[in-house]
Scaffold this motif. Structure first.
Motif, PDB file in Angstrom:
ATOM      1  N   ASN A  74       0.827  -1.213   0.000  1.00  0.00           N
ATOM      2  CA  ASN A  74       0.000   0.000   0.000  1.00  0.00           C
ATOM      3  C   ASN A  74       0.857   1.257   0.000  1.00  0.00           C
ATOM      4  O   ASN A  74       0.600   2.185  -0.748  1.00  0.00           O
ATOM      5  CB  ASN A  74      -0.948  -0.019   1.200  1.00  0.00           C
ATOM      6  CG  ASN A  74      -1.906   1.157   1.176  1.00  0.00           C
ATOM      7  OD1 ASN A  74      -1.572   2.231   1.652  1.00  0.00           O
ATOM      8  ND2 ASN A  74      -3.075   0.956   0.562  1.00  0.00           N
ATOM      9  N   HIS A  75       1.869   1.288   0.870  1.00  0.00           N
ATOM     10  CA  HIS A  75       2.788   2.428   0.867  1.00  0.00           C
ATOM     11  C   HIS A  75       4.078   2.096   1.588  1.00  0.00           C
ATOM     12  O   HIS A  75       4.138   1.146   2.366  1.00  0.00           O
ATOM     13  CB  HIS A  75       2.157   3.691   1.476  1.00  0.00           C
ATOM     14  CG  HIS A  75       1.750   3.570   2.923  1.00  0.00           C
ATOM     15  ND1 HIS A  75       0.496   3.151   3.305  1.00  0.00           N
ATOM     16  CD2 HIS A  75       2.426   3.809   4.070  1.00  0.00           C
ATOM     17  CE1 HIS A  75       0.426   3.156   4.627  1.00  0.00           C
ATOM     18  NE2 HIS A  75       1.573   3.537   5.120  1.00  0.00           N
ATOM     19  N   VAL A  76       5.070   2.914   1.304  1.00  0.00           N
ATOM     20  CA  VAL A  76       6.318   2.944   2.069  1.00  0.00           C
ATOM     21  C   VAL A  76       6.343   4.308   2.740  1.00  0.00           C
ATOM     22  O   VAL A  76       6.103   5.326   2.081  1.00  0.00           O
ATOM     23  CB  VAL A  76       7.552   2.786   1.151  1.00  0.00           C
ATOM     24  CG1 VAL A  76       8.838   2.942   1.942  1.00  0.00           C
ATOM     25  CG2 VAL A  76       7.506   1.444   0.424  1.00  0.00           C
ATOM     26  N   ILE A 128       4.207   6.672  -1.652  1.00  0.00           N
ATOM     27  CA  ILE A 128       5.216   6.954  -0.636  1.00  0.00           C
ATOM     28  C   ILE A 128       4.583   7.983   0.292  1.00  0.00           C
ATOM     29  O   ILE A 128       3.958   8.936  -0.183  1.00  0.00           O
ATOM     30  CB  ILE A 128       6.505   7.551  -1.258  1.00  0.00           C
ATOM     31  CG1 ILE A 128       7.067   6.660  -2.363  1.00  0.00           C
ATOM     32  CG2 ILE A 128       7.543   7.831  -0.182  1.00  0.00           C
ATOM     33  CD1 ILE A 128       7.533   5.305  -1.928  1.00  0.00           C
ATOM     34  N   GLU A 129       4.706   7.767   1.588  1.00  0.00           N
ATOM     35  CA  GLU A 129       4.231   8.764   2.537  1.00  0.00           C
ATOM     36  C   GLU A 129       5.440   9.413   3.189  1.00  0.00           C
ATOM     37  O   GLU A 129       6.320   8.710   3.683  1.00  0.00           O
ATOM     38  CB  GLU A 129       3.360   8.116   3.624  1.00  0.00           C
ATOM     39  CG  GLU A 129       2.102   7.532   3.053  1.00  0.00           C
ATOM     40  CD  GLU A 129       1.204   6.938   4.126  1.00  0.00           C
ATOM     41  OE1 GLU A 129       0.219   6.313   3.738  1.00  0.00           O
ATOM     42  OE2 GLU A 129       1.499   7.102   5.331  1.00  0.00           O
ATOM     43  N   LEU A 130       5.465  10.741   3.166  1.00  0.00           N
ATOM     44  CA  LEU A 130       6.518  11.456   3.885  1.00  0.00           C
ATOM     45  C   LEU A 130       5.927  11.906   5.206  1.00  0.00           C
ATOM     46  O   LEU A 130       4.880  12.572   5.229  1.00  0.00           O
ATOM     47  CB  LEU A 130       6.996  12.664   3.070  1.00  0.00           C
ATOM     48  CG  LEU A 130       7.550  12.360   1.676  1.00  0.00           C
ATOM     49  CD1 LEU A 130       7.985  13.664   0.994  1.00  0.00           C
ATOM     50  CD2 LEU A 130       8.711  11.374   1.732  1.00  0.00           C
ATOM     51  N   HIS A 150      10.700   4.387   7.377  1.00  0.00           N
ATOM     52  CA  HIS A 150      10.154   4.178   8.720  1.00  0.00           C
ATOM     53  C   HIS A 150       9.335   2.903   8.793  1.00  0.00           C
ATOM     54  O   HIS A 150       9.441   2.137   9.733  1.00  0.00           O
ATOM     55  CB  HIS A 150       9.310   5.386   9.107  1.00  0.00           C
ATOM     56  CG  HIS A 150       8.763   5.320  10.494  1.00  0.00           C
ATOM     57  ND1 HIS A 150       7.472   4.928  10.774  1.00  0.00           N
ATOM     58  CD2 HIS A 150       9.349   5.578  11.683  1.00  0.00           C
ATOM     59  CE1 HIS A 150       7.299   4.960  12.088  1.00  0.00           C
ATOM     60  NE2 HIS A 150       8.407   5.357  12.663  1.00  0.00           N
ATOM     61  N   HIS A 151       8.471   2.676   7.806  1.00  0.00           N
ATOM     62  CA  HIS A 151       7.717   1.415   7.775  1.00  0.00           C
ATOM     63  C   HIS A 151       7.214   1.126   6.372  1.00  0.00           C
ATOM     64  O   HIS A 151       7.220   1.991   5.498  1.00  0.00           O
ATOM     65  CB  HIS A 151       6.543   1.418   8.772  1.00  0.00           C
ATOM     66  CG  HIS A 151       5.456   2.414   8.499  1.00  0.00           C
ATOM     67  ND1 HIS A 151       5.435   3.675   9.049  1.00  0.00           N
ATOM     68  CD2 HIS A 151       4.329   2.329   7.746  1.00  0.00           C
ATOM     69  CE1 HIS A 151       4.346   4.319   8.645  1.00  0.00           C
ATOM     70  NE2 HIS A 151       3.660   3.534   7.847  1.00  0.00           N
ATOM     71  N   VAL A 152       6.785  -0.131   6.193  1.00  0.00           N
ATOM     72  CA  VAL A 152       6.112  -0.525   4.956  1.00  0.00           C
ATOM     73  C   VAL A 152       4.705  -0.969   5.332  1.00  0.00           C
ATOM     74  O   VAL A 152       4.460  -1.408   6.458  1.00  0.00           O
ATOM     75  CB  VAL A 152       6.846  -1.665   4.219  1.00  0.00           C
ATOM     76  CG1 VAL A 152       8.216  -1.198   3.753  1.00  0.00           C
ATOM     77  CG2 VAL A 152       6.972  -2.907   5.082  1.00  0.00           C
ATOM     78  N   THR A 163       6.207  -2.910  10.377  1.00  0.00           N
ATOM     79  CA  THR A 163       5.314  -3.368   9.320  1.00  0.00           C
ATOM     80  C   THR A 163       3.879  -3.034   9.701  1.00  0.00           C
ATOM     81  O   THR A 163       3.424  -3.358  10.792  1.00  0.00           O
ATOM     82  CB  THR A 163       5.483  -4.883   9.108  1.00  0.00           C
ATOM     83  OG1 THR A 163       6.847  -5.124   8.727  1.00  0.00           O
ATOM     84  CG2 THR A 163       4.565  -5.402   8.014  1.00  0.00           C
ATOM     85  N   GLU A 164       3.192  -2.339   8.784  1.00  0.00           N
ATOM     86  CA  GLU A 164       1.803  -1.945   8.984  1.00  0.00           C
ATOM     87  C   GLU A 164       0.937  -2.824   8.094  1.00  0.00           C
ATOM     88  O   GLU A 164       1.322  -3.138   6.968  1.00  0.00           O
ATOM     89  CB  GLU A 164       1.647  -0.465   8.590  1.00  0.00           C
ATOM     90  CG  GLU A 164       0.247   0.089   8.715  1.00  0.00           C
ATOM     91  CD  GLU A 164       0.160   1.566   8.303  1.00  0.00           C
ATOM     92  OE1 GLU A 164       1.086   2.071   7.625  1.00  0.00           O
ATOM     93  OE2 GLU A 164      -0.842   2.208   8.661  1.00  0.00           O
ATOM     94  N   LEU A 165      -0.198  -3.236   8.606  1.00  0.00           N
ATOM     95  CA  LEU A 165      -1.197  -3.914   7.787  1.00  0.00           C
ATOM     96  C   LEU A 165      -2.417  -3.015   7.716  1.00  0.00           C
ATOM     97  O   LEU A 165      -2.831  -2.442   8.725  1.00  0.00           O
ATOM     98  CB  LEU A 165      -1.589  -5.263   8.377  1.00  0.00           C
ATOM     99  CG  LEU A 165      -0.482  -6.300   8.532  1.00  0.00           C
ATOM    100  CD1 LEU A 165      -1.046  -7.590   9.106  1.00  0.00           C
ATOM    101  CD2 LEU A 165       0.247  -6.569   7.220  1.00  0.00           C
TER     102      LEU A 165
HETATM  103 CO    CO Z   1       1.689   3.911   7.147  1.00  0.00          CO
END
Ligand code: CO
Length: 134
Positions: A6-8, A53-55, A78-80, A129-131
């Protein structure tokens, strides 16, 4: 079990500089900044054809990314975040496998208005790791 990336998320100490890098230097489409006081961050979404990508920039005194930036002053991944169809089923399966869910283990509403959980980096190759339920 996991689906699409979904994002990095990349932590930055200066969101304006991060926007200049992605929108200017890299020529990407970048959203307007959005405050998420519950998560202690200000965020922009970089829209790529196949993912985001989220900043993340810390806001407030107890931002969870402030410590990360102390260790990584020039910013860093920071996370995926991976998509799942059923977050409670995914959480229960991972807990049964011995993985640690951060916080109280209950899904929270994330940056996209969908339920998310975070998994301990030590259980996932050193990566927070985010779900996210889609
Ligand atoms: Co996130």
């Amino acid at each position: 079990m996991i689906g699409r990336l979904n994002h990095v998320a990349i932590a930055v100490s200066d969101l304006k500089a991060g926007i200049a890098t992605y929108a200017g230097v890299l020529g990407a489409k970048v959203s307007e900044p959005q405050e998420e006081p519950d998560h202690g961050v200000r965020v922009v979404f970089v829209e790529l054809p196949n993912t985001k990508i989220e900043l993340l920039e810390p806001i407030g005194e107890n931002s969870p990314i402030a410590k990360f930036l102390e260790k990584n002053p020039s910013g860093g991944i920071h996370h995926v975040c991976y998509e799942v169809e059923d977050i409670l089923a995914a959480r229960d399966k991972l807990k049964a496998e011995g993985a640690r869910v951060l916080g109280d283990g209950e899904p929270k509403i994330g940056a996209h208005g969908k339920p998310v959980i975070f998994l301990h980096p030590k259980d996932f190759c050193g990566t927070l790791t985010e779900l996210e339920q889609i």
